[in-house]
Design a protein around this motif. Sequence first.
Motif, PDB file in Angstrom:
ATOM      1  N   GLY A  95     -12.203   8.627  -8.119  1.00  7.35           N
ATOM      2  CA  GLY A  95     -11.140   7.839  -8.747  1.00  7.35           C
ATOM      3  C   GLY A  95     -11.273   6.372  -8.402  1.00  7.35           C
ATOM      4  O   GLY A  95     -11.920   6.006  -7.408  1.00  7.35           O
ATOM      5  N   LYS A  96     -10.674   5.546  -9.230  1.00  6.87           N
ATOM      6  CA  LYS A  96     -10.755   4.103  -8.999  1.00  6.87           C
ATOM      7  C   LYS A  96      -9.432   3.452  -9.394  1.00  6.87           C
ATOM      8  O   LYS A  96      -8.853   3.787 -10.428  1.00  6.87           O
ATOM      9  CB  LYS A  96     -11.894   3.527  -9.845  1.00  6.87           C
ATOM     10  N   LEU A  97      -8.981   2.528  -8.566  1.00  4.21           N
ATOM     11  CA  LEU A  97      -7.735   1.799  -8.828  1.00  4.21           C
ATOM     12  C   LEU A  97      -8.006   0.303  -8.802  1.00  4.21           C
ATOM     13  O   LEU A  97      -8.691  -0.190  -7.896  1.00  4.21           O
ATOM     14  CB  LEU A  97      -6.733   2.086  -7.701  1.00  4.21           C
ATOM     15  N   ILE A  98      -7.461  -0.391  -9.767  1.00  6.06           N
ATOM     16  CA  ILE A  98      -7.537  -1.860  -9.759  1.00  6.06           C
ATOM     17  C   ILE A  98      -6.124  -2.352 -10.074  1.00  6.06           C
ATOM     18  O   ILE A  98      -5.634  -2.158 -11.195  1.00  6.06           O
ATOM     19  CB  ILE A  98      -8.516  -2.392 -10.827  1.00  6.06           C
ATOM     20  N   VAL A  99      -5.468  -2.925  -9.090  1.00  3.16           N
ATOM     21  CA  VAL A  99      -4.050  -3.270  -9.303  1.00  3.16           C
ATOM     22  C   VAL A  99      -3.712  -4.657  -8.769  1.00  3.16           C
ATOM     23  O   VAL A  99      -4.424  -5.222  -7.944  1.00  3.16           O
ATOM     24  CB  VAL A  99      -3.109  -2.252  -8.595  1.00  3.16           C
ATOM     25  N   ARG A 100      -2.594  -5.135  -9.285  1.00  2.89           N
ATOM     26  CA  ARG A 100      -2.006  -6.377  -8.765  1.00  2.89           C
ATOM     27  C   ARG A 100      -0.593  -6.065  -8.284  1.00  2.89           C
ATOM     28  O   ARG A 100       0.144  -5.313  -8.926  1.00  2.89           O
ATOM     29  CB  ARG A 100      -1.946  -7.453  -9.849  1.00  2.89           C
ATOM     30  N   PHE A 101      -0.251  -6.652  -7.154  1.00  4.75           N
ATOM     31  CA  PHE A 101       1.115  -6.516  -6.634  1.00  4.75           C
ATOM     32  C   PHE A 101       1.937  -7.648  -7.240  1.00  4.75           C
ATOM     33  O   PHE A 101       1.687  -8.822  -6.964  1.00  4.75           O
ATOM     34  CB  PHE A 101       1.100  -6.589  -5.108  1.00  4.75           C
ATOM     35  N   VAL A 117      -9.459  12.528  -6.197  1.00  7.91           N
ATOM     36  CA  VAL A 117      -9.751  12.333  -4.780  1.00  7.91           C
ATOM     37  C   VAL A 117     -11.224  11.997  -4.542  1.00  7.91           C
ATOM     38  O   VAL A 117     -11.558  11.223  -3.648  1.00  7.91           O
ATOM     39  CB  VAL A 117      -9.357  13.611  -3.985  1.00  7.91           C
ATOM     40  N   SER A 118     -12.102  12.569  -5.369  1.00  3.73           N
ATOM     41  CA  SER A 118     -13.532  12.377  -5.118  1.00  3.73           C
ATOM     42  C   SER A 118     -14.192  11.373  -6.052  1.00  3.73           C
ATOM     43  O   SER A 118     -15.312  10.939  -5.802  1.00  3.73           O
ATOM     44  CB  SER A 118     -14.270  13.722  -5.246  1.00  3.73           C
ATOM     45  N   PRO A 173      -6.975   9.894  -0.175  1.00  4.20           N
ATOM     46  CA  PRO A 173      -7.793   8.675  -0.138  1.00  4.20           C
ATOM     47  C   PRO A 173      -6.985   7.435   0.222  1.00  4.20           C
ATOM     48  O   PRO A 173      -7.504   6.509   0.848  1.00  4.20           O
ATOM     49  CB  PRO A 173      -8.379   8.580  -1.555  1.00  4.20           C
ATOM     50  N   MET A 174      -5.704   7.429  -0.133  1.00  3.77           N
ATOM     51  CA  MET A 174      -4.883   6.270   0.212  1.00  3.77           C
ATOM     52  C   MET A 174      -4.595   6.198   1.713  1.00  3.77           C
ATOM     53  O   MET A 174      -4.276   5.135   2.234  1.00  3.77           O
ATOM     54  CB  MET A 174      -3.576   6.281  -0.581  1.00  3.77           C
ATOM     55  N   MET A 181       0.817  -1.213   0.000  1.00  2.54           N
ATOM     56  CA  MET A 181       0.000   0.000   0.000  1.00  2.54           C
ATOM     57  C   MET A 181       0.857   1.271   0.000  1.00  2.54           C
ATOM     58  O   MET A 181       0.394   2.331  -0.430  1.00  2.54           O
ATOM     59  CB  MET A 181      -0.936  -0.001   1.211  1.00  2.54           C
ATOM     60  N   MET A 210      -7.285  -0.825   5.964  1.00  2.00           N
ATOM     61  CA  MET A 210      -6.508  -2.078   5.936  1.00  2.00           C
ATOM     62  C   MET A 210      -5.964  -2.395   7.335  1.00  2.00           C
ATOM     63  O   MET A 210      -5.896  -3.553   7.746  1.00  2.00           O
ATOM     64  CB  MET A 210      -5.359  -1.971   4.937  1.00  2.00           C
ATOM     65  N   HIS A 241      -0.162  -9.984   0.089  1.00  2.00           N
ATOM     66  CA  HIS A 241      -1.200  -9.095  -0.431  1.00  2.00           C
ATOM     67  C   HIS A 241      -1.037  -9.083  -1.953  1.00  2.00           C
ATOM     68  O   HIS A 241      -0.051  -8.567  -2.454  1.00  2.00           O
ATOM     69  CB  HIS A 241      -0.960  -7.702   0.177  1.00  2.00           C
ATOM     70  N   VAL A 242      -1.986  -9.676  -2.681  1.00  2.00           N
ATOM     71  CA  VAL A 242      -1.765  -9.848  -4.123  1.00  2.00           C
ATOM     72  C   VAL A 242      -2.501  -8.848  -5.007  1.00  2.00           C
ATOM     73  O   VAL A 242      -2.057  -8.560  -6.116  1.00  2.00           O
ATOM     74  CB  VAL A 242      -2.105 -11.284  -4.604  1.00  2.00           C
ATOM     75  N   SER A 243      -3.640  -8.353  -4.534  1.00  2.00           N
ATOM     76  CA  SER A 243      -4.324  -7.380  -5.390  1.00  2.00           C
ATOM     77  C   SER A 243      -5.201  -6.461  -4.560  1.00  2.00           C
ATOM     78  O   SER A 243      -5.549  -6.764  -3.411  1.00  2.00           O
ATOM     79  CB  SER A 243      -5.159  -8.079  -6.466  1.00  2.00           C
ATOM     80  N   GLN A 244      -5.535  -5.338  -5.185  1.00  2.00           N
ATOM     81  CA  GLN A 244      -6.285  -4.316  -4.464  1.00  2.00           C
ATOM     82  C   GLN A 244      -7.152  -3.542  -5.445  1.00  2.00           C
ATOM     83  O   GLN A 244      -6.679  -3.132  -6.509  1.00  2.00           O
ATOM     84  CB  GLN A 244      -5.299  -3.354  -3.792  1.00  2.00           C
ATOM     85  N   GLU A 245      -8.400  -3.380  -5.083  1.00  2.00           N
ATOM     86  CA  GLU A 245      -9.277  -2.475  -5.830  1.00  2.00           C
ATOM     87  C   GLU A 245      -9.745  -1.407  -4.854  1.00  2.00           C
ATOM     88  O   GLU A 245     -10.087  -1.721  -3.709  1.00  2.00           O
ATOM     89  CB  GLU A 245     -10.514  -3.217  -6.360  1.00  2.00           C
ATOM     90  N   LEU A 246      -9.770  -0.171  -5.304  1.00  2.00           N
ATOM     91  CA  LEU A 246     -10.231   0.925  -4.453  1.00  2.00           C
ATOM     92  C   LEU A 246     -11.032   1.897  -5.299  1.00  2.00           C
ATOM     93  O   LEU A 246     -10.637   2.201  -6.433  1.00  2.00           O
ATOM     94  CB  LEU A 246      -9.035   1.677  -3.851  1.00  2.00           C
ATOM     95  N   GLU A 247     -12.135   2.358  -4.752  1.00  2.00           N
ATOM     96  CA  GLU A 247     -12.916   3.376  -5.442  1.00  2.00           C
ATOM     97  C   GLU A 247     -13.181   4.507  -4.461  1.00  2.00           C
ATOM     98  O   GLU A 247     -13.708   4.273  -3.368  1.00  2.00           O
ATOM     99  CB  GLU A 247     -14.226   2.762  -5.953  1.00  2.00           C
ATOM    100  N   PHE A 248     -12.782   5.706  -4.845  1.00  2.00           N
ATOM    101  CA  PHE A 248     -12.947   6.866  -3.976  1.00  2.00           C
ATOM    102  C   PHE A 248     -14.234   7.572  -4.394  1.00  2.00           C
ATOM    103  O   PHE A 248     -14.312   8.125  -5.493  1.00  2.00           O
ATOM    104  CB  PHE A 248     -11.750   7.808  -4.110  1.00  2.00           C
ATOM    105  N   ALA A 306      -7.557   4.397   2.889  1.00  2.00           N
ATOM    106  CA  ALA A 306      -7.398   2.981   2.541  1.00  2.00           C
ATOM    107  C   ALA A 306      -6.418   2.292   3.495  1.00  2.00           C
ATOM    108  O   ALA A 306      -6.655   1.166   3.948  1.00  2.00           O
ATOM    109  CB  ALA A 306      -6.913   2.851   1.100  1.00  2.00           C
TER     110      ALA A 306
END
Lengths: 139, 137
Positions: free
Chosen positions: A80-86, A77-78, B52-53, A58, B60, B75-82, B56
């Motif tokens: 937004g969207k993130l979809i990720v893989r580590f 900030v208001s 926003p992080m 993170m 967590m 921790h392999v994946s993460q989706e976040l929507e603000f 998050a």
Amino acid sequence: MINLSQLKEGMDLPEIKKVVRQENINRYAEVSRDFNPIHIDADYARQTPLGGTVAHGMLILAYISQMMTAAFEESWVSDGKLIVRFKAPARPGDTITASGKVRRVEKSEDRNLVNCEVLCKNQNDEAVITGEAVVRVKG
Amino acid sequence: MAEQRKVEYRQLDAGYQFPPSGCQVDAATASAYLGVVEETSHLYWGTGLVPPMAVAALVMALLSEHISFPAGAIHVSQELEFNNTVSTSDILTSHAGVVRKQDRGKLCLLTIDLNVFNQAEKEVLTGKTSFVLPKVE
């Protein structure tokens, strides 16, 4: 901040470069209350398959969000969207580059839906985080 | 939260809901977060707006207070929507629940849904987080 009129598919977002330091990992552990020894205990981490401490995923993901904030400010900030893989660990001493490319811009009456490919890679060009970011921009 | 109140991941199944947690990213915490991630945006410094992080990260952290993970968890994946901005004065409530637990040989994939609301019951953040865990017999 990126001007809406500049937004084009294929354009690169301004990159962000950060050096991962153990001190920052330790401080992130304090702020996030994630004291997993793999992040902060060198002796413990040395005996694991990772062979040493690694940054919190993170923390590295925050660099992508930082890049998106710089590019899109309040919109990110208001809305937004993130979809990720580590994909790989980031280690103390690594230089991480967060980058992004605009893949699609979908215009509607009052909003633009901007879809970006995002990436964090280390100094060896290895992907640490891959994924996409979506932001709804007014205008 | 006391260690003994953590739930072993083996006890978790799809549909499990963790108890809601109240939280706040106060000005001191937000400032500490900005320093750690070396964020320089004028949006955040001295404005009361929380990155926003940072929300998050706090969510967590709250989640980790509920689950006992085995050594080797990744921790392999993460989706976040603000969905709405958060300020340092906002009182947040975080909800989390297991949406998927899947055996994969000697590993287990665990996916957890996250929903965070402010004091006006507006949703401010949603997400999904996934971990790969070594099975502990």
